[in-house]
Design an enzyme around this catalytic site. Structure first.
Site, PDB file in Angstrom:
ATOM      1  N   ALA A 112      13.379  49.808  59.455  1.00  0.00           N
ATOM      2  CA  ALA A 112      13.665  48.741  58.649  1.00  0.00           C
ATOM      3  C   ALA A 112      15.060  48.748  57.981  1.00  0.00           C
ATOM      4  O   ALA A 112      15.638  49.857  58.100  1.00  0.00           O
ATOM      5  CB  ALA A 112      12.505  48.319  57.750  1.00  0.00           C
ATOM      6  N   SER A 113      15.343  47.742  57.209  1.00  0.00           N
ATOM      7  CA  SER A 113      16.540  47.705  56.533  1.00  0.00           C
ATOM      8  C   SER A 113      16.936  48.932  55.325  1.00  0.00           C
ATOM      9  O   SER A 113      17.952  49.286  55.368  1.00  0.00           O
ATOM     10  CB  SER A 113      16.886  46.542  55.720  1.00  0.00           C
ATOM     11  OG  SER A 113      15.765  46.245  54.787  1.00  0.00           O
ATOM     12  N   LYS A 158       6.872  57.086  54.842  1.00  0.00           N
ATOM     13  CA  LYS A 158       7.952  55.998  54.685  1.00  0.00           C
ATOM     14  C   LYS A 158       9.198  56.922  53.845  1.00  0.00           C
ATOM     15  O   LYS A 158       8.859  57.668  53.120  1.00  0.00           O
ATOM     16  CB  LYS A 158       7.563  55.016  53.823  1.00  0.00           C
ATOM     17  CG  LYS A 158       8.454  53.827  53.823  1.00  0.00           C
ATOM     18  CD  LYS A 158       8.121  52.580  53.005  1.00  0.00           C
ATOM     19  CE  LYS A 158       8.736  51.547  53.237  1.00  0.00           C
ATOM     20  NZ  LYS A 158       8.189  50.219  52.492  1.00  0.00           N
ATOM     21  N   GLN A 190      12.409  53.948  57.250  1.00  0.00           N
ATOM     22  CA  GLN A 190      11.562  54.032  58.410  1.00  0.00           C
ATOM     23  C   GLN A 190      10.454  54.843  58.250  1.00  0.00           C
ATOM     24  O   GLN A 190      10.227  55.361  57.405  1.00  0.00           O
ATOM     25  CB  GLN A 190      12.659  54.652  59.736  1.00  0.00           C
ATOM     26  CG  GLN A 190      12.963  55.922  59.328  1.00  0.00           C
ATOM     27  CD  GLN A 190      14.042  56.254  60.578  1.00  0.00           C
ATOM     28  OE1 GLN A 190      14.760  55.644  61.085  1.00  0.00           O
ATOM     29  NE2 GLN A 190      13.917  57.833  61.210  1.00  0.00           N
ATOM     30  N   VAL A 191       9.588  54.576  59.340  1.00  0.00           N
ATOM     31  CA  VAL A 191       8.162  55.029  58.990  1.00  0.00           C
ATOM     32  C   VAL A 191       7.783  55.945  60.217  1.00  0.00           C
ATOM     33  O   VAL A 191       8.049  55.455  61.256  1.00  0.00           O
ATOM     34  CB  VAL A 191       7.163  53.786  58.766  1.00  0.00           C
ATOM     35  CG1 VAL A 191       5.622  54.609  58.764  1.00  0.00           C
ATOM     36  CG2 VAL A 191       7.330  53.079  57.774  1.00  0.00           C
ATOM     37  N   ASP A 239       4.694  39.565  50.860  1.00  0.00           N
ATOM     38  CA  ASP A 239       5.456  39.358  51.983  1.00  0.00           C
ATOM     39  C   ASP A 239       4.263  39.648  53.072  1.00  0.00           C
ATOM     40  O   ASP A 239       4.401  40.474  53.999  1.00  0.00           O
ATOM     41  CB  ASP A 239       6.354  40.803  52.118  1.00  0.00           C
ATOM     42  CG  ASP A 239       7.406  40.163  53.205  1.00  0.00           C
ATOM     43  OD1 ASP A 239       7.490  39.361  53.628  1.00  0.00           O
ATOM     44  OD2 ASP A 239       7.979  41.415  53.570  1.00  0.00           O
TER      45      ASP A 239
END
Length: 517
Positions: free
Chosen positions: A136-137, A161, A140-141, A296
């Site tokens: 992601a921005s 994460k 990352q996972v 979210d």
């Protein structure tokens, strides 16, 4: 001076990217109405602009923000909650913004983990997947399995994460630019001050700072986990605090079916309507029972366990609603359903959302234009989130300040309604939570609840009364001893009025207690 030159250069680059994607449209109307001459954007269009066929303005804007990098991707996600500024369609397009970037190397991820946790990877995890499951921005996972422990001899499956290297510096530079632009707008454009651009950027910066410290995200997950302790319908991953630091967060691994995949749920033997009922109850309990909700809740962050429980991840954006705001929402909904638009208008003034200079009758008329179209319609055809959005849309006309927490709530309501109608278009998700809603309304907004709240407020004032009077006495003594001399008679009047205020307050509370015992 150097800051301004650097900001102008970066601003020109941003304008170039916007123009190349044809992404200027959403802003042109606002700029024109504000009397702003977008010289930089005009030259960017002349030099780099091109028409982008077949894409909506919001889709073009999302593409431009994606190219500009992580800070602007995150900004797009925040703007997706501001349908009052950009319109519903643009906000909806930004809500679909792909939060995907190329993954950074597993070597960099492992190096960061070891630096943050002060231990080699092998002592922390018996296995660690080199390929991330998402990039992601901001982070990352990676999936991993912890080393054996006394209560988990085979280790625990976890999701790790990891913050992107260099992301904090990159965000700080772009936030400084956005703040510089916002300050210029507030100084030069009075018509745009109502939108509070500096406050918006600072709020964005505060949100980002929380997301940059994964210990805070872990704390958010922990609070939500505690709120639903013992509830088998909602699963929040447990945090592995021993393997969590500022730039690393380790949590229980979640596996399940994507929230919007109805066929897969049915294939697993799950009842889709039962899943939606659980989702509705969970949403209501978060927003109204606890006043703390996941901000979210799109399908990428939600799944359904094979036992039918709703599962959630990613706690970077959370929303809070004070009890006063929850009562306002409940009373507003009741007012709309009872068609008492004058009462709803007065509520907005009492809550401080509508300036007292505005006409109650005119605002009530605007509310009627929102409420009447839903009267008599089947519930599955009514979007309460869209109704809330229409209320925000009339905010500018009446110089009404829209509350950020309500915008975030509306965004999540729209997401919930969208998923619900995709799974079963004949249902209204909010009717599924009706028993909970009715019980909460009786307990918190019924006649008895209002009386009890009134008495509580009186007692609270009494408890604070001596302190207030003490401060008044100090102020009076200070003024009397200083350069400003008060007439002795004036001092006697002040003391007499203070004593009377205290006496009448006691009488009012005792009267209330006798009437409502």
């Amino acid at each position: 001076m150097f800051r301004s030159l650097r900001s102008i250069y970066r601003l020109f680059d941003i304008a170039r990217v916007f123009a190349r994607h044809g992404a200027l449209t959403p802003f042109e109307s606002a700029l024109s109405n504000a009397g702003l001459t977008p010289v930089l954007l005009f030259f960017a269009r002349v030099l780099f602009g091109r028409e982008v066929d077949g894409k909506r303005p919001g889709e073009r804007l999302a593409a431009a923000l994606s190219e500009l990098g992580p800070a602007f991707i995150k900004l797009g996600q925040v703007l997706s909650t501001r349908s009052d500024l950009l319109g519903e369609q643009v906000a909806a397009d930004l809500a679909k913004l792909q939060d995907q970037l190329p993954a950074f190397s597993s070597f960099a991820a492992k190096s960061r983990i070891e630096a943050e946790l002060g231990a080699p990877i092998a002592s922390l995890f018996s296995s660690f997947d080199d390929e991330p499951v998402s990039a992601a921005s901001i982070s990352q996972v990676h999936f991993a399995i912890t080393t054996p422990e006394y209560d988990a001899p085979d280790g625990r499956p976890v999701a790790v994460k990891v913050l992107r290297p260099g992301i904090e510096e990159a965000f700080q530079a772009d936030i400084e630019l956005l703040l510089w632009i916002a300050e210029i707008i507030e100084r030069t454009q009075p018509k745009l001050r109502r939108l509070k651009p500096v406050e918006v950027v600072r709020t964005f910066a505060a949100t980002v700072r929380i997301e940059m410290d994964l210990r805070l995200e872990a704390a958010s997950a922990s609070e939500l986990h505690d709120n639903f302790a013992g509830d088998p319908t909602y699963r929040v991953p447990a945090i592995d605090w021993a393997r969590t630091a500022k730039r690393i967060m380790t949590q229980e691994r979640m596996t399940g079916i994507p929230m919007d995949d109805g066929p897969a749920m049915r294939a697993a033997g799950l009842d889709v309507d039962d899943v939606l009922t659980k989702a509705a109850n969970i949403f209501f309990n978060q927003a109204f029972r606890d006043g703390y909700f996941h901000g979210d809740q799109h399908p990428g962050n939600m799944s359904v366990g094979y036992d039918g429980a709703i599962q959630v991840v990613d706690f970077g954006i959370m929303g809070r609603l004070e009890k006063k705001t929850r009562f306002y929402l409940a009373d507003m909904l009741l007012g709309f359903l009872e068609r008492d638009y004058i009462r709803v208008a007065k509520m907005h003034i009492e809550a401080g959302y509508l300036p007292q200079t505005q006409s109650i009758d005119e605002f009530a008329l605007a509310l009627r234009s929102i409420g009447e179209p839903i009267q008599g319609r089947p519930l599955h055809e009514i979007s309460f989130a869209r109704m809330l959005g229409q209320l925000f849309a009339i905010a500018e006309t009446f110089d009404m300040e829209v509350q950020p927490q309500l915008l975030l709530l509306q965004k999540n309501m729209l997401m919930a309604e969208g998923v619900s109608r995709q799974l079963n278009p004949t249902l209204n998700i909010w009717t599924l939570a009706r028993p909970l809603i009715e019980e909460w309304m009786i307990e918190n907004r019924g006649p008895r609840a209002r009386i009890e709240q009134g008495v509580t407020d009186f007692l609270d004032v009494i408890e604070r009364g001596p302190g207030v009077l003490k401060n008044v006495d100090r102020l009076v003594s200070h003024l009397a001893d200083g350069g400003l001399k008060l007439d002795p008679e004036a001092l006697r009047v002040i003391n007499r009025q203070g004593s009377n205020w205290w006496l009448w307050l006691i009488i009012a509370v005792l009267t209330a207690a006798l009437l409502f015992r």
